[in-house]
Design a protein around this motif. Structure first.
Motif, PDB file in Angstrom:
ATOM      1  N   SER B 198      57.521  19.341  -1.219  1.00  0.00           N
ATOM      2  CA  SER B 198      56.541  18.676  -1.689  1.00  0.00           C
ATOM      3  C   SER B 198      56.807  17.264  -2.431  1.00  0.00           C
ATOM      4  CB  SER B 198      55.576  19.443  -2.746  1.00  0.00           C
ATOM      5  OG  SER B 198      56.397  19.912  -3.950  1.00  0.00           O
ATOM      6  N   VAL B 200      56.054  13.195  -2.542  1.00  0.00           N
ATOM      7  CA  VAL B 200      55.250  12.221  -1.881  1.00  0.00           C
ATOM      8  C   VAL B 200      56.061  11.338  -0.747  1.00  0.00           C
ATOM      9  CG1 VAL B 200      53.749  10.296  -2.849  1.00  0.00           C
ATOM     10  CG2 VAL B 200      54.218  12.335  -4.248  1.00  0.00           C
ATOM     11  N   HIS B 203      52.814  15.596   0.162  1.00  0.00           N
ATOM     12  CA  HIS B 203      52.467  16.575  -0.913  1.00  0.00           C
ATOM     13  C   HIS B 203      51.322  16.977  -1.009  1.00  0.00           C
ATOM     14  CE1 HIS B 203      50.890  12.973  -2.366  1.00  0.00           C
ATOM     15  NE2 HIS B 203      50.280  13.743  -3.354  1.00  0.00           N
ATOM     16  N   TRP B 204      50.305  16.221  -0.111  1.00  0.00           N
ATOM     17  CA  TRP B 204      48.923  16.555  -0.244  1.00  0.00           C
ATOM     18  C   TRP B 204      48.592  17.872  -0.365  1.00  0.00           C
ATOM     19  CZ3 TRP B 204      49.910  16.817   4.628  1.00  0.00           C
ATOM     20  CH2 TRP B 204      50.614  15.676   5.202  1.00  0.00           C
ATOM     21  N   TRP B 205      49.323  18.773   0.366  1.00  0.00           N
ATOM     22  CA  TRP B 205      48.795  20.192   0.404  1.00  0.00           C
ATOM     23  C   TRP B 205      49.040  20.958  -0.817  1.00  0.00           C
ATOM     24  CZ3 TRP B 205      52.676  23.748  -0.682  1.00  0.00           C
ATOM     25  CH2 TRP B 205      54.109  23.060  -0.432  1.00  0.00           C
ATOM     26  N   ASP B 208      46.037  21.812  -3.204  1.00  0.00           N
ATOM     27  CA  ASP B 208      45.159  22.756  -2.810  1.00  0.00           C
ATOM     28  C   ASP B 208      45.490  24.034  -2.561  1.00  0.00           C
ATOM     29  OD1 ASP B 208      43.502  20.592  -2.859  1.00  0.00           O
ATOM     30  OD2 ASP B 208      43.244  20.461  -0.653  1.00  0.00           O
ATOM     31  N   TYR B 260      53.555   9.060  -8.713  1.00  0.00           N
ATOM     32  CA  TYR B 260      52.178   9.715  -7.937  1.00  0.00           C
ATOM     33  C   TYR B 260      51.856  11.339  -8.787  1.00  0.00           C
ATOM     34  CZ  TYR B 260      48.209  10.812  -5.145  1.00  0.00           C
ATOM     35  OH  TYR B 260      46.877  10.786  -4.981  1.00  0.00           O
ATOM     36  N   TYR B 277      50.706  19.412  -9.676  1.00  0.00           N
ATOM     37  CA  TYR B 277      51.048  18.018  -9.820  1.00  0.00           C
ATOM     38  C   TYR B 277      52.318  18.200 -10.613  1.00  0.00           C
ATOM     39  CZ  TYR B 277      47.114  15.752  -7.479  1.00  0.00           C
ATOM     40  OH  TYR B 277      46.231  15.480  -6.476  1.00  0.00           O
TER      41      TYR B 277
END
Lengths: 97, 451
Positions: B198, B200, B203-205, B208, B260, B277
């Motif tokens: 994860s 960046v 990492h967008w998964w 969620d 980020y 995060y």
């Protein structure tokens, strides 16, 4: 040799395109299978070029791996379909921040 | 070697037993198996290799494996109440957890790209199912998202492995080639590993999936999986050489990740999402270690300490979560409802923020020193700056737990004795390692990553 690689790269690109544009979980998953198939084609082509048995065995392993992914993935798709009567990934929007 | 075998047999036994026996038997079989494997890894750390060197249980594999086992055991010990409340306790949960921990051992214990990929699948496939096991809309969504994106990532990584094989004629991580084929293969393999770790922009998964998955599963996902992913990532990057393209890509990714991850956490109002995060940001700090001349001890120590601290924070959330996640309102006034949970949460968050005298401070110190020894001063400066931002959102969460009023008299969370003892023990360990880090440093001080 380069023919195999060309076809493999084209298949892989098709798979990536499918993953990015399709909106149904099943079709996205089919595109992933296309990517795995592309990798396997290149693998077997390289194995032939190097005259290596090792890489051909890896080709068989990849097929088994893809089958395992299908088993889990279709199970998940069925579970989601039962809950929402839809497999469109745009409907998956409960989790946001 | 032995711990890996124990874990595999535990998974098998749990599967066979689960069909007939009551679920609490399976629960205890898996806990006993994990504890046994942990003991074997710590005290009979029989390093060695099998299958002609394909399976290589070296010092680093042992460290990453221990982190994975600790994560699995932690999730199993503190998750009982959550499973009961959400009605998701079935024997499959325990068996899948054992299989996934087994996958961590396989992935960490190889310097061969194909075996790394197989280990990745062994640890991921049970996790896709575990994430969806709560059978409600959020959990199913997390499971399907994790599966689809994970399948794409492993397909990309496989294509990279094939290209690397074409360029070098070998599946070993240490095989270095040149030309566009080699560089493309390396980039694809790194992208697949960045996804699992994860980092960046892959990492967008994470937010969620971490939010939607059952909280004890999130605990394990955020800690055990990271250990395996970073073990493999470190081997690939060090094998390819940090001076080349791999090092440049990792440097770029580290900058993006610490920036980020920390800024993303500022905007969250859900505790599980905030910690997701935060775990993205920590992945950036862990990756810093690969630039040093001797990355294994710093990375291993950070992974261990991070697993304890993040695990502790998620353990507290597991007690608060009724199956709907933990919005900030649920943390408010925790000190009045349960001083013990609030205290443990404070230890976890201070350690994650990297404050002395908590263990997280030494983890950060070690990776920063390691990166500085590798000459990456700009990266270290950047990471230090963003660590200050991180302290802000950890303290914000802590202030909610300690100083906000509880609102309309929420329920007092009852903590089962076993979970309370486990959290107390881990909290004590985080404090003890912060005061005496030297006690365990020797365990992490292992040699080469690449044979």
């Amino acid at each position: 040799m380069s023919d195999f690689l060309f076809v493999s790269a084209a298949l892989f690109a098709l798979g990536v395109y499918g993953v990015l544009t399709r909106r149904s979980a099943i079709l996205i998953f089919m595109s992933v299978e296309l990517m795995l198939g592309a990798a396997n084609l290149a693998l077997v082509a390289f194995a032939r070029a190097y005259g290596s048995l090792e890489a051909q065995t890896v080709g068989l392993l990849v097929i088994a791996l893809a089958a395992a992914e299908v088993a889990v993935g279709l199970g998940l798709v069925v579970a989601v379909f039962r809950m929402r009567s839809s497999t469109a990934v745009d409907d998956l929007s409960e989790l946001r921040g | 070697m032995i711990p890996t075998a124990i874990l595999f047999l535990t998974g098998l036994l749990a599967t066979l037993l689960g069909v007939e026996a009551p679920v609490r038997w399976v629960r205890w079989v898996v806990r006993a198996g994990l504890a046994l494997a942990l003991g074997a890894a710590l005290f009979f750390g029989a390093e060695g290799q099998a299958f002609g060197g394909l399976f290589l249980y070296d010092g680093f594999a042992r460290v990453a494996g221990v982190v994975g086992i600790v994560a699995g055991l932690f999730a199993s010990l503190v998750g009982a109440r959550y499973l009961e409340r959400t009605g998701m306790e079935r024997f499959e949960y325990h068996a899948l957890l054992a299989y996934s921990v087994f996958g961590v051992q396989v992935m960490a214990a190889s310097a061969n790209l194909v075996v790394i990929l197989i280990g990745l699948e062994i640890l991921s496939l049970p996790l896709y199912a575990l994430a969806a096991l709560r059978y409600d809309a959020k959990s199913e969504e997390a499971g399907l998202k994790y599966f689809l994106l994970g399948a794409v990532a492993s397909a990309v990584m496989l294509y990279g492995i094939v290209l690397l094989y074409g360029a070098t004629g070998s599946f070993a991580v240490s095989a270095v080639g040149q030309g566009p084929l080699y560089l493309a293969g390396l980039l694809l393999v790194l992208a697949g590993l960045f996804f699992k770790a994860s980092l960046v922009p892959f990492h967008w998964w994470a937010p969620d999936v971490y939010q939607g998955a059952p909280t004890p599963v999130t605990l394990y996902m955020a800690t055990g999986v990271k250990a395996a992913a970073f073990a493999a990532l470190a081997r690939v990057v060090v094998g390819a050489g940090v001076g080349g393209l791999a090092g440049a890509v990792v440097a770029l990714v580290v900058v993006l990740t610490v920036f980020y991850g920390n800024l993303g956490a500022l905007a969250q109002s859900e505790a599980k999402r905030l910690l997701a995060y935060s775990s993205v940001a920590h992945a950036g700090y862990i990756a810093l270690a690969v630039f040093g001349p001797n990355p294994a001890p710093a990375m291993g120590f950070y992974l261990f300490v991070y697993a304890l601290s993040t695990g502790l924070a998620f353990a507290v959330l597991s007690q608060l979560d009724e199956g709907e996640g933990v919005p900030f309102a649920g943390v408010k006034g925790l000190i009045k409802k349960s001083p013990m949970l609030a205290g443990v949460l404070a230890i976890a968050l201070f350690s994650l923020a990297g404050m002395p005298p908590f263990a997280g401070f030494w983890g950060k110190y070690l990776v920063f020193v390691e990166a500085a020894r590798g000459g990456q001063y700009t990266l270290v400066a950047f990471a230090l700056l963003t660590a200050v931002v991180a302290a802000y959102y950890y303290m914000k969460l802590l202030a909610l737990a300690f100083f906000a009023s509880a609102g309309e008299g929420g329920k007092t969370p009852e903590v089962p004795a076993l979970a309370a003892v486990t959290m107390g023990l881990v909290g004590f360990l985080v404090l003890a390692l912060g005061v005496f880090p030297g006690l365990v440093y020797g365990f992490f001080n292992v040699g080469n990553l690449v044979p």
